[in-house]
Design a protein around this motif. Structure first.
Motif, PDB file in Angstrom:
ATOM      1  N   ARG A   1       0.860  -1.246  -0.050  1.00  0.00           N
ATOM      2  CA  ARG A   1       0.000   0.052  -0.038  1.00  0.00           C
ATOM      3  C   ARG A   1       0.692   1.299   0.320  1.00  0.00           C
ATOM      4  N   VAL A   2       0.665   2.253  -0.999  1.00  0.00           N
ATOM      5  CA  VAL A   2       1.865   2.986  -1.428  1.00  0.00           C
ATOM      6  C   VAL A   2       1.087   4.694  -1.097  1.00  0.00           C
ATOM      7  N   GLY A   3       1.623   5.718  -0.319  1.00  0.00           N
ATOM      8  CA  GLY A   3       1.179   7.175  -0.402  1.00  0.00           C
ATOM      9  C   GLY A   3       2.297   7.836  -1.660  1.00  0.00           C
ATOM     10  N   LYS A   4       2.031   8.709  -2.454  1.00  0.00           N
ATOM     11  CA  LYS A   4       2.724   9.846  -3.005  1.00  0.00           C
ATOM     12  C   LYS A   4       2.167  10.463  -2.089  1.00  0.00           C
ATOM     13  N   TYR A   5       3.232  11.537  -2.199  1.00  0.00           N
ATOM     14  CA  TYR A   5       2.954  12.940  -2.116  1.00  0.00           C
ATOM     15  C   TYR A   5       3.689  14.084  -3.032  1.00  0.00           C
ATOM     16  N   THR A   6       3.848  14.924  -3.674  1.00  0.00           N
ATOM     17  CA  THR A   6       3.916  15.402  -4.331  1.00  0.00           C
ATOM     18  C   THR A   6       3.256  17.113  -4.843  1.00  0.00           C
ATOM     19  N   SER A   7       4.147  18.274  -5.661  1.00  0.00           N
ATOM     20  CA  SER A   7       3.848  19.362  -6.130  1.00  0.00           C
ATOM     21  C   SER A   7       4.944  20.469  -6.628  1.00  0.00           C
ATOM     22  N   PRO A   8       4.212  21.398  -7.595  1.00  0.00           N
ATOM     23  CA  PRO A   8       2.596  21.383  -7.265  1.00  0.00           C
ATOM     24  C   PRO A   8       2.039  20.446  -8.336  1.00  0.00           C
ATOM     25  N   HIS A   9       0.898  20.843  -7.914  1.00  0.00           N
ATOM     26  CA  HIS A   9      -0.165  19.928  -8.436  1.00  0.00           C
ATOM     27  C   HIS A   9      -0.811  20.399 -10.079  1.00  0.00           C
ATOM     28  N   LEU A  10      -1.166  19.803 -10.912  1.00  0.00           N
ATOM     29  CA  LEU A  10      -1.288  20.537 -12.664  1.00  0.00           C
ATOM     30  C   LEU A  10      -2.808  21.251 -12.360  1.00  0.00           C
ATOM     31  N   LYS A  11      -3.747  20.152 -11.975  1.00  0.00           N
ATOM     32  CA  LYS A  11      -5.182  20.500 -12.557  1.00  0.00           C
ATOM     33  C   LYS A  11      -6.013  20.441 -10.883  1.00  0.00           C
ATOM     34  N   ASP A  12      -5.900  19.705 -10.202  1.00  0.00           N
ATOM     35  CA  ASP A  12      -6.729  19.623  -9.145  1.00  0.00           C
ATOM     36  C   ASP A  12      -5.715  19.878  -7.817  1.00  0.00           C
ATOM     37  N   PHE A  13      -5.710  20.132  -6.732  1.00  0.00           N
ATOM     38  CA  PHE A  13      -5.422  19.430  -5.305  1.00  0.00           C
ATOM     39  C   PHE A  13      -5.032  18.841  -5.238  1.00  0.00           C
ATOM     40  N   ASN A  14      -6.136  17.248  -5.263  1.00  0.00           N
ATOM     41  CA  ASN A  14      -5.904  15.951  -4.780  1.00  0.00           C
ATOM     42  C   ASN A  14      -4.719  15.384  -5.182  1.00  0.00           C
ATOM     43  N   GLU A  15      -4.910  16.142  -6.143  1.00  0.00           N
ATOM     44  CA  GLU A  15      -3.669  14.759  -7.353  1.00  0.00           C
ATOM     45  C   GLU A  15      -2.314  14.666  -6.531  1.00  0.00           C
ATOM     46  N   ARG A  16      -1.815  15.888  -4.987  1.00  0.00           N
ATOM     47  CA  ARG A  16      -0.558  16.011  -4.294  1.00  0.00           C
ATOM     48  C   ARG A  16      -0.856  14.683  -4.031  1.00  0.00           C
ATOM     49  N   ILE A  17      -1.387  14.665  -2.720  1.00  0.00           N
ATOM     50  CA  ILE A  17      -1.559  13.373  -2.428  1.00  0.00           C
ATOM     51  C   ILE A  17      -2.288  11.891  -3.232  1.00  0.00           C
ATOM     52  N   GLU A  18      -1.663  11.090  -3.461  1.00  0.00           N
ATOM     53  CA  GLU A  18      -1.682   9.616  -4.062  1.00  0.00           C
ATOM     54  C   GLU A  18      -1.874   8.379  -2.962  1.00  0.00           C
ATOM     55  N   ILE A  19      -3.299   7.617  -3.499  1.00  0.00           N
ATOM     56  CA  ILE A  19      -3.099   6.847  -2.050  1.00  0.00           C
ATOM     57  C   ILE A  19      -3.372   5.513  -3.064  1.00  0.00           C
ATOM     58  N   GLN A  20      -2.461   4.057  -3.277  1.00  0.00           N
ATOM     59  CA  GLN A  20      -2.666   3.356  -4.332  1.00  0.00           C
ATOM     60  C   GLN A  20      -3.604   3.758  -5.634  1.00  0.00           C
TER      61      GLN A  20
END
Length: 428
Positions: free
Chosen positions: A69-88
């Motif tokens: 189970r993987v979480g990924k945090y990146t920045s900045p986002h391209l289209k929506d803030f939710n993109e910054r925080i991914e789970i699976q």
């Protein structure tokens, strides 16, 4: 009460007088109130000037392919803030995101924290609640005093270092390297993906007490004529690995650092050779040399500094282009605009330039003046009030053999990708 993600995003931009505040003291206080227990997951932190997002995407794909189970945090986002925080591999849902916003706000109390600090804490809280096995954390700015650095990385990766964010990090690669080294931890591995790293990066890691693993010493790359590559270490060899995103060059350097980092973490999170290959094959990254349309070709890239624009130039040179190269560009005025455009201006036949309408944005007239100084034909320079208007004007001139490249900023790439996605949906 804030009801939507958009409401919260607007709100967290008001919590600190400055957009960037390079210190960990305040965010550390909130973090300790937010999560008083030890984290239940491993952490890989990725720092560097360019290549962080690509490396994070590969790491996440590899560990997902291995069943974690993987979480990924990146920045900045391209289209929506939710993109910054991914789970699976999926952007966090609005429901989950709102819950994490509320938790961080409660822990924050009256402590002023920046937008990025709030976002980082939100990601950590969401990952802990999602019961992940590993978090891939992209460092936003620098390293030593970036909010991500409140976490102790089990493995740190430093991709490539070049001149960027000089107002905060320093005016030379050597100064910037000291900040990047700050993500390393005593006794923990730090993978250095650069072929020729600054001496200050190595000395800073040594002073921290990190175990450095350098490209060219700890591991080597051997490219194969069959569109594959081998990773060779003193202990083992991995053969016939797929090219990351179908690309060599800098992306191959990123991939090698990623694979080697996975090998270092193998004792606690085992990954097989087959899973490494599957992850590299499945990894996707948006807005990095992304071919979003063929005939006529449209490429979108977030390239916004000297090194990334040079990489974009090399990517375009690998393609056979029988028509014109048309560019849509918008940039921030705190970037090295002239040095960046110098790497690509001779390849471009026609420029459509857009003003980025925020306090940091450069005007289209500034970009046109810079290109004219570099020797571009003034008849090929077209200035517009925004990148979106520039894009629509450029698209209207395309013929089937042309290539349109969009670059210069995350703002520009995100806006154009949103338009293209909307257009795709409307055509169905």
């Amino acid at each position: 009460m804030r009801r939507t993600v958009a409401d919260w995003v607007d709100y967290i931009q008001t919590l600190h007088a400055r957009e960037i505040e390079l210190t960990l003291e305040r965010v550390q206080q909130v973090y300790q109130r937010l999560l008083d227990d030890e984290l239940g997951f491993k952490v890989i932190s990725v720092a560097g000037t360019n290549g962080k997002g690509s490396s994070a995407a590969m790491l996440a794909a590899i560990y997902q392919a291995a069943g974690y189970r993987v979480g990924k945090y990146t920045s900045p986002h391209l289209k929506d803030f939710n993109e910054r925080i991914e789970i699976q591999g999926q952007a966090i849902s609005d429901v989950e995101l709102l819950s994490s916003f509320v938790a961080v706000e409660k822990a924050r109390d009256k402590t002023p924290i920046t937008y990025f600090e709030f976002a980082t804490l939100t990601a950590i809280e969401a990952f802990e609640r999602a019961n992940i096995d590993i978090a891939i954390m992209e460092v936003g700015l620098g390293g030593r005093l970036d909010a991500v650095n409140i976490l102790d990385a089990d493995v740190a990766i430093v991709t490539n270092i070049s001149i960027d964010h000089t107002a905060w990090l320093g005016n030379t690669v050597e100064e910037i390297a000291v900040e990047k080294a700050g993500i390393a931890r005593p006794g923990k591995p730090c993978v250095i993906g650069m072929i020729d790293p600054p001496t200050t990066l190595l000395t800073s890691c040594a002073e921290i007490g990190a175990a450095c693993h350098r490209h060219g010493l700890a591991y080597q790359i051997i490219e194969q004529p069959s569109q594959s590559w081998n990773l060779i270490t003193p202990e083992r060899g991995l053969h016939d690995l797929p090219l990351p995103f179908g690309q060599s060059g800098m992306q191959l350097q990123n991939a090698a650092a990623v694979v080697y980092a996975c090998l270092l973490l193998n004792p606690v999170l085992p990954v097989s050779e087959a899973q490494l290959r599957d992850g590299l094959t499945q990894a996707r990254i948006y807005g990095r040399c992304q071919l979003v349309q063929e005939k006529p070709a449209i490429v979108v890239d977030v390239a916004h500094n000297v090194a990334s624009v040079a990489r974009l130039h090399d990517f375009l040179m690998q393609h056979s282009i029988s028509g014109r190269v048309i560019a849509v560009c918008g940039m921030l005025k705190d970037k090295q605009i002239e040095l960046s455009l110098e790497h690509i201006h001779k390849l471009v036949d026609v420029w459509h330039l857009g003003s980025i309408n925020n306090p940091r944005g450069a005007s289209s007239q500034q970009l046109a003046a810079t290109l004219a100084q570099l020797g571009a034909d003034t008849a090929s320079l077209h200035a517009y009030e925004s990148p979106l208007v520039a894009f629509e004007a450029a698209k209207a001139t395309l013929t089937v053999d042309d290539l349109l490249v969009v670059f210069g900023s995350f703002f520009v790439a995100g806006d154009i990708l949103r338009v293209l996605e909307s257009s795709d949906h409307s055509d169905r």
